[in-house]
Design a protein around this motif. Structure first.
Motif, mmCIF file in Angstrom:
data_model
loop_
_atom_site.group_PDB
_atom_site.id
_atom_site.type_symbol
_atom_site.label_atom_id
_atom_site.label_comp_id
_atom_site.label_asym_id
_atom_site.label_seq_id
_atom_site.Cartn_x
_atom_site.Cartn_y
_atom_site.Cartn_z
ATOM 1 N N LEU B 186 -6.790 45.755 -9.792
ATOM 2 C CA LEU B 186 -6.200 46.656 -10.834
ATOM 3 C C LEU B 186 -5.698 47.601 -10.257
ATOM 4 O O LEU B 186 -4.385 48.012 -10.598
ATOM 5 C CB LEU B 186 -7.193 47.168 -11.943
ATOM 6 N N SER B 188 -4.069 47.383 -7.107
ATOM 7 C CA SER B 188 -3.127 46.626 -6.670
ATOM 8 C C SER B 188 -1.848 46.437 -7.693
ATOM 9 O O SER B 188 -0.892 46.795 -7.424
ATOM 10 C CB SER B 188 -3.521 45.517 -5.845
ATOM 11 N N ALA B 189 -2.471 45.796 -8.699
ATOM 12 C CA ALA B 189 -1.500 45.536 -9.795
ATOM 13 C C ALA B 189 -0.455 46.611 -10.233
ATOM 14 O O ALA B 189 0.567 46.472 -10.401
ATOM 15 C CB ALA B 189 -2.210 45.006 -10.923
ATOM 16 N N SER B 190 -1.362 48.111 -10.313
ATOM 17 C CA SER B 190 -0.429 49.014 -10.639
ATOM 18 C C SER B 190 0.072 49.368 -9.801
ATOM 19 O O SER B 190 1.554 49.956 -10.109
ATOM 20 C CB SER B 190 -1.569 50.067 -11.185
#
Lengths: 252, 301
Positions: B186, B188-190
């Motif tokens: 999460l 990394s995604a952000s």
């Protein structure tokens, strides 16, 4: 011949003493799908993560070489990482939606640095979900938690989340390896549609997938770029013996 | 080979099962008897001494030895209930921002240095006996409060400050667990969407960890609500309705510890204390249910 959108030259990457990338030169032209193939551990994901500077997060990594994106070196000290990552976005191997509603997931990037109005937001979210070809499946459940959808739908929600911030380049790190063949097919179809607006760079283990959807293919082995070229040519008449061996399943 | 007689392994299996079940049985009997004992004693106030439950919960006069104008013993528990809730809630309000800040520092900002530095500090804070906290409260906090606000210095404010330090490690370590449980992908995604580290912490990590963070606060509140000794030393131990944050008053627990040695089993004075214990028991049940409920909500991801 259109000029390249992103040119990388002589890219080296070191994890401490270990050299993981040994001088990679690949150019990416606008509105193409570019596949990176090679056996596990060959450095293709590492290379991909250089392109939006996700490797910066790992300590002890040293990267050299030039990365020319629209005339700017993305590793120049005055580059704004936030802007860079909205222009070169990334989709990960494991679908990684936030544990929020579909709506909030896609709105995430839009709300980061501006405060769009509700109507503007609604419009952009619908557009992004439509482009990612997942709108019909989620339009009645926009307030449902994104984690409640299937893997393929989650991955397309992640693509929509990225499209909402309108990147130029989309990096995909084995986006279908955690998905079943039907969901993978849907993702591939989505990518083919996106090609007209975006430049796509995809790391894949699936050679058929690379040959089906990509315009150019680059084959990497042990941190080196063995061969890069038109997919139609590379898959049929590769120049190098290693490429031929890999494509024929002699190793990897 | 004799297939019908039990093997050595089967016998061991059976023995293990018998030991396990008897231990569980003993614990269940123990818990049920404690509940029964507290409930029967606590309800005696209402059944044998005919105290009105409503008047018990809302009365503000606590003097079980005397009869009021209705001819009933004066057992109004509202001062203790109010004070208990006030110190608990105030301590949680003060402790939460500090606990979250420390947890964010330890997990997100400086995982190596933060953990090396703050982990031992938190463990040390847990290890200090509550009587020591009370003693420090009495000799340091109470005089300071007295100096600033006048009066005696004892009361809810001093109690809150002592409890704040006492529940800080509990809330912090549970918050650290909550943040660590947020999956790496999460973050990394952000970041890959162009979020800064602070935006990622605020909009993704805290939000994703919220159910478990709330659980951390509730565990801290449960600890504050049940703490007796340290609070008793700084609260004033006067069963009076608090008029301000610095007026002497009494919590459910401090009233129990103060009075329990001065009463005789079976008298109204003693029964009334059991009724206070019953309230404490019911409240800890409520805290447990809250944790359970929030945990269930948090699972739907």
């Amino acid at each position: 011949m259109t000029s390249a959108l992103l040119e990388t030259e002589n890219v080296h990457l070191y994890y401490g003493e270990k050299e993981a990338l040994k001088g990679i030169n690949i150019d990416f032209k606008p509105n193409t799908i570019n596949a990176l193939i090679g056996p596990s551990g060959c450095g293709k994901s590492t290379y991909l993560r250089c392109l939006n500077r996700m490797n910066d997060l790992i300590s002890g990594v040293k990267i050299t070489g030039t990365f020319n994106f629209k005339g700017t070196d993305i590793y120049a000290p005055d580059v704004n990482l936030v802007t860079l990552r909205t222009e070169i976005g990334m989709v990960f191997q494991q679908p990684n939606p936030f544990p929020f509603s579909v709506y909030d997931n896609v709105a995430y990037g839009l709300r980061l640095n501006q405060h769009p109005s509700k109507t503007e937001l609604d419009e952009k979210i619908e557009k992004a979900l439509k482009k990612a070809a997942v709108w019909d499946e989620v339009k009645d459940d926009l307030n449902k938690n994104a984690m409640a959808f299937s893997g393929g739908q989650q991955q397309r929600i992640c693509i929509a989340r990225l499209l909402a911030v309108s990147p130029d380049i989309i990096l995909l790190d084995e986006p279908t390896s955690a998905l079943d063949p039907i969901s993978s097919g849907e993702i591939e179809a989505t990518l083919m549609q996106l090609k007209s607006t975006y430049t796509i760079i995809i790391v894949t283990h699936n050679l058929q997938q690379a040959s089906r959807i990509s315009d150019t293919t680059s084959f990497m082995l042990n941190g080196e770029l063995i061969e890069t070229g038109q997919t139609s040519k590379l898959f049929v008449t590769p120049d190098k013996q290693e490429t031929s061996d890999y494509l024929n399943g002699k190793f990897g | 080979m004799d297939l019908k007689s039990p093997s050595k392994a089967t016998n061991e299996d059976r023995r293990g099962r018998i030991i396990t079940y008897s231990c569980i049985g003993i614990i269940i009997v123990l818990v049920v008897s404690i509940l029964y004992f507290i409930a029967s004693r606590g309800l005696a106030t209402f059944i044998q001494n005919h105290v009105n439950v409503f008047r018990f919960l809302t009365g503000t006069q606590w003097n079980p030895s005397l009869l009021d104008s209705h001819g009933q013993p004066e057992v109004g528990a509202l001062p203790m209930i109010t004070t208990s809730f006030l110190v608990t809630i105030l301590a949680a309000i003060v402790a939460t921002p500090f606990a979250f800040a420390v947890a964010i520092y330890m997990v997100e900002i400086a995982p190596k240095r933060g953990t090396k530095l703050l982990q031992p500090v938190m463990e040390l804070l847990v290890g200090i006996p509550s009587v020591v906290y009370g003693f420090i409260g009495l000799t340091v906090i109470v005089p300071i409060v007295r100096h600033i606000f006048g009066g005696t210095g004892v009361g809810i404010l001093a109690g809150t400050l002592v409890l704040f330090v006492m529940i800080l490690p509990t809330v912090t370590s549970l918050s650290v667990d909550a943040l660590t449980a947020v999956p790496m992908y999460l973050r990394s995604a952000s970041l890959a969407l162009g979020a800064t580290r602070w935006q990622t912490i605020r909009k993704v990590i805290l939000r994703a960890a919220m159910p478990r963070l709330l659980t951390a606060i509730i565990f801290g509140m449960a600890r504050a609500f049940g703490e007796a000794l340290a609070v008793q030393m700084v609260i004033g131990n006067a069963a009076l309705m608090p008029t301000s944050l610095v007026s002497p008053t009494s919590t459910l627990t401090s009233q129990l510890t103060t009075e329990v040695g001065n009463t005789v089993m079976g008298t109204i004075q003693n029964n009334a204390l059991w009724s206070l214990a019953l309230i404490l028991l019911l409240m800890s049940l409520v805290f447990n249910l809250l944790v359970h409920f929030i945990g269930k909500r948090g699972e739907i991801k």
